[in-house]
Scaffold this active site. Structure first.
Site, mmCIF file in Angstrom:
data_model
loop_
_atom_site.group_PDB
_atom_site.id
_atom_site.type_symbol
_atom_site.label_atom_id
_atom_site.label_comp_id
_atom_site.label_asym_id
_atom_site.label_seq_id
_atom_site.Cartn_x
_atom_site.Cartn_y
_atom_site.Cartn_z
ATOM 1 N N TYR A 187 0.855 -1.187 0.000
ATOM 2 C CA TYR A 187 0.000 0.000 0.000
ATOM 3 C C TYR A 187 0.883 1.226 0.000
ATOM 4 O O TYR A 187 1.815 1.313 0.798
ATOM 5 C CB TYR A 187 -0.907 0.028 1.241
ATOM 6 C CG TYR A 187 -2.336 -0.232 0.870
ATOM 7 C CD1 TYR A 187 -3.027 0.683 0.081
ATOM 8 C CD2 TYR A 187 -2.988 -1.385 1.284
ATOM 9 C CE1 TYR A 187 -4.331 0.432 -0.302
ATOM 10 C CE2 TYR A 187 -4.298 -1.634 0.904
ATOM 11 C CZ TYR A 187 -4.954 -0.716 0.105
ATOM 12 O OH TYR A 187 -6.250 -0.960 -0.288
ATOM 13 N N GLU A 238 -0.518 4.698 -0.402
ATOM 14 C CA GLU A 238 -1.384 5.880 -0.562
ATOM 15 C C GLU A 238 -0.577 7.147 -0.341
ATOM 16 O O GLU A 238 0.261 7.214 0.562
ATOM 17 C CB GLU A 238 -2.545 5.820 0.433
ATOM 18 C CG GLU A 238 -3.660 4.918 -0.029
ATOM 19 C CD GLU A 238 -4.788 4.828 0.979
ATOM 20 O OE1 GLU A 238 -4.718 5.478 2.037
ATOM 21 O OE2 GLU A 238 -5.738 4.073 0.713
ATOM 22 N N ASP A 255 -7.662 14.322 -24.345
ATOM 23 C CA ASP A 255 -7.470 12.911 -24.004
ATOM 24 C C ASP A 255 -6.735 12.284 -25.183
ATOM 25 O O ASP A 255 -7.324 12.006 -26.226
ATOM 26 C CB ASP A 255 -8.842 12.270 -23.782
ATOM 27 C CG ASP A 255 -8.740 10.784 -23.501
ATOM 28 O OD1 ASP A 255 -7.658 10.197 -23.704
ATOM 29 O OD2 ASP A 255 -9.753 10.193 -23.080
ATOM 30 N N THR A 261 -3.957 7.036 -21.682
ATOM 31 C CA THR A 261 -3.716 5.687 -21.169
ATOM 32 C C THR A 261 -2.255 5.380 -21.462
ATOM 33 O O THR A 261 -1.618 6.060 -22.274
ATOM 34 C CB THR A 261 -4.604 4.627 -21.860
ATOM 35 O OG1 THR A 261 -4.421 4.744 -23.274
ATOM 36 C CG2 THR A 261 -6.068 4.807 -21.533
ATOM 37 N N LYS A 300 -1.732 1.954 -24.990
ATOM 38 C CA LYS A 300 -2.038 1.930 -26.423
ATOM 39 C C LYS A 300 -0.733 2.204 -27.194
ATOM 40 O O LYS A 300 0.167 1.381 -27.142
ATOM 41 C CB LYS A 300 -3.155 2.935 -26.724
ATOM 42 C CG LYS A 300 -4.449 2.572 -25.963
ATOM 43 C CD LYS A 300 -5.608 3.433 -26.356
ATOM 44 C CE LYS A 300 -6.888 2.988 -25.700
ATOM 45 N NZ LYS A 300 -7.113 3.522 -24.341
ATOM 46 N N ARG A 346 -1.521 -1.603 -18.721
ATOM 47 C CA ARG A 346 -2.868 -1.037 -18.714
ATOM 48 C C ARG A 346 -2.956 -0.005 -17.593
ATOM 49 O O ARG A 346 -2.783 -0.349 -16.424
ATOM 50 C CB ARG A 346 -3.824 -2.205 -18.441
ATOM 51 C CG ARG A 346 -5.235 -2.058 -18.845
ATOM 52 C CD ARG A 346 -5.828 -3.431 -19.130
ATOM 53 N NE ARG A 346 -5.422 -3.817 -20.475
ATOM 54 C CZ ARG A 346 -5.978 -3.334 -21.586
ATOM 55 N NH1 ARG A 346 -6.972 -2.486 -21.523
ATOM 56 N NH2 ARG A 346 -5.558 -3.719 -22.764
HETATM 57 N N1 PLP Z 1 -9.872 7.737 -23.553
HETATM 58 C C1 PLP Z 1 -9.865 7.293 -24.807
HETATM 59 C C2 PLP Z 1 -9.769 8.288 -25.933
HETATM 60 C C3 PLP Z 1 -9.934 5.930 -25.075
HETATM 61 O O1 PLP Z 1 -9.969 5.492 -26.334
HETATM 62 C C4 PLP Z 1 -10.011 5.024 -23.992
HETATM 63 C C5 PLP Z 1 -10.067 3.573 -24.204
HETATM 64 O O2 PLP Z 1 -10.005 3.034 -25.238
HETATM 65 C C6 PLP Z 1 -10.044 5.544 -22.701
HETATM 66 C C7 PLP Z 1 -9.968 6.905 -22.518
HETATM 67 C C8 PLP Z 1 -10.280 4.682 -21.504
HETATM 68 O O3 PLP Z 1 -9.264 3.987 -21.063
HETATM 69 P P1 PLP Z 1 -9.506 2.842 -19.984
HETATM 70 O O4 PLP Z 1 -10.116 1.704 -20.719
HETATM 71 O O5 PLP Z 1 -8.130 2.608 -19.458
HETATM 72 O O6 PLP Z 1 -10.417 3.393 -18.937
#
Ligand code: PLP
Length: 415
Positions: free
Chosen positions: A51, A53, A198, A224, A227, A233
């Site tokens: 842990y 935190e 994002d 993320t 990818k 992940r």
């Molecule tokens: N944001 C975008 C643009 C995504 O394409 C994805 C997942 O494919 C996510 C966020 C979410 O990621 P997670 O599945 O790790 O929550």
């Protein structure tokens, strides 16, 4: 897998079957990749036992010394890779990175946000009614221009003036074209809103200059790590120093408890890999491969949304073929080609059926495949789509897929 085989042969058996599936098949899901053995080792390590935190130097548990060093390494590498002033590497996922920015910038139940609609390329966590984000905030969504199938920044600006949102979200899960992050930030500034990009899908492309970057351009960048960054992940956030404290507080204690320290260690490893010159070459190749694959599919008579791609993915519009996205996904799956059905801009079918297919090149590029393989893969896809019920062709294509994939290991030499 010596211990796993003894303790839990059922799970060991599934893992071995999945390993064979990954080796023999072609992974074309645009949001997926294949990580190195080093990343796997860090993820499957004793760092899961602790842990931690809090943040490095300010933890709520004893014994965190080595974890502080690992998290600092991940943060520093993330900052260096993207040229950012601040990084938070604790979000468990991309959705949670987004949630943290919503918590940091908006009041639940009251504030308005703008984002791209799911059916036209956005992500579930960008305010879809079925997600927490759509339930907790008042969301207005923009889409693409139905003629060009690309973003129209004039329309977004007009909407922003009417809606007066607190936050404008840009970034997508199924948009094959370059996104102008500067334009989004300017639109947000014009209406006194904050802007969040994002870049989950295109993080590797942004980090290596293959796509323009949002970092240092918009207020907050979320991503993320699994990818195009080719890591474990998980999620991460980048911002300027002025927002560091509010972002960190929104992640912990705002939204999460103990960070997944084994995943953070693996994030550090993938970021070290991403800082090598070969990562730039890898991302360039992802895009070259996507262009060649898109060209091959178009030559075979398939219509691509927006006419092509600037990044790692493309969307096939199946409307004229009379087959659905679901039928195409199933038939290609039987042939060892993994893709996902996807809605398209003028979608008439449900998200479980769809009229489109999303195809991406990050994982096959990791295996070392280049333009000649893209031509072969495009031709194989087109053969299956010509008649999704022709089991003989599907069987033949499956044999060809195995032959094509076999010389390309899922862990290329040295990884
Ligand atoms: N944001 C975008 C643009 C995504 O394409 C994805 C997942 O494919 C996510 C966020 C979410 O990621 P997670 O599945 O790790 O929550």
């Amino acid at each position: 897998m010596l211990y796993l085989k003894k303790t839990d042969p059922e799970i060991a058996d599934l893992l071995e079957k999945e390993r064979q599936r990954q080796i023999q098949g072609l992974e074309l899901v645009a949001s997926e990749n294949l990580v190195s053995k080093a990343v796997l080792e860090a993820m499957g390590s004793i760092f899961t036992n602790k842990y931690a935190e809090g943040y490095p130097g300010k933890r709520y548990y004893g014994g965190c010394g080595f974890y502080d060093i690992a998290e600092d390494l991940a943060r520093e590498r993330m900052k260096k890779l993207f040229g950012a002033e601040h990084a938070n590497v604790q979000p468990h996922s991309g959705t949670q990175a987004n949630m943290a920015i919503y918590f940091a910038t908006m009041e639940c139940g009251k504030d308005r946000m703008m984002s791209m609609s799911l059916s036209q390329g956005g992500h579930l966590s960008h305010g879809s009614p079925v997600s927490f984000s759509g339930k907790m905030y008042q969301v207005t969504q923009y889409g693409v221009d139905l003629e060009t199938e690309m973003l129209d920044y004039g329309v977004v600006e007009e909407m922003a003036r009417k809606v007066r949102p607190r936050l404008i979200v840009c970034g997508a899960s199924a948009y094959p074209r370059e996104i102008d992050f500067k334009a989004f930030q300017e639109i947000a500034e014009g209406v006194d809103a904050k802007c969040m990009a994002d870049i989950a899908h295109i993080a590797g492309l942004c980090a290596t200059g293959v796509h323009n970057t949002s970092v240092g351009v918009v207020d907050f960048t979320t991503t993320t790590t699994h990818k195009t960054l080719r890591g474990p992940r998980g999620g991460a956030i980048l911002c300027d120093s002025e927002y560091a404290q509010m972002v960190d507080k929104a992640v912990f204690p705002g939204m999460q408890g103990g960070p997944l320290m084994h995943t953070i260690a693996a994030k550090a490893v993938c970021l070290k890999e991403a800082l090598q010159p070969s990562f730039r070459e890898y991302n360039r190749q992802i895009v070259k491969n996507a262009r060649r694959l898109a060209g091959t599919l178009a030559d075979a008579g398939l219509r691509l949304v927006s006419g092509g791609t600037d990044n790692h993915l493309m969307l096939i519009d199946l409307t004229e073929t009379q087959i659905t996205g679901l039928e195409a996904e199933v038939a290609l799956g039987k042939a060892g080609i993994t893709v996902n059905k996807n809605t398209i801009p003028r979608e008439t079918r449900s998200p479980f059926i769809t009229s489109g297919l999303r195809i991406g090149t990050p994982a096959i590029t990791t295996r070392g495949m280049k333009e000649p393989e893209m031509e072969q893969i495009g031709t194989l896809i087109a053969r299956v789509l010509r008649d999704v019920h022709d089991e003989t062709t599907i069987k033949q294509v499956k044999d060809e897929v195995i032959a094509l994939a076999s010389p390309f290991p899922i862990h290329p030499e040295g990884t």
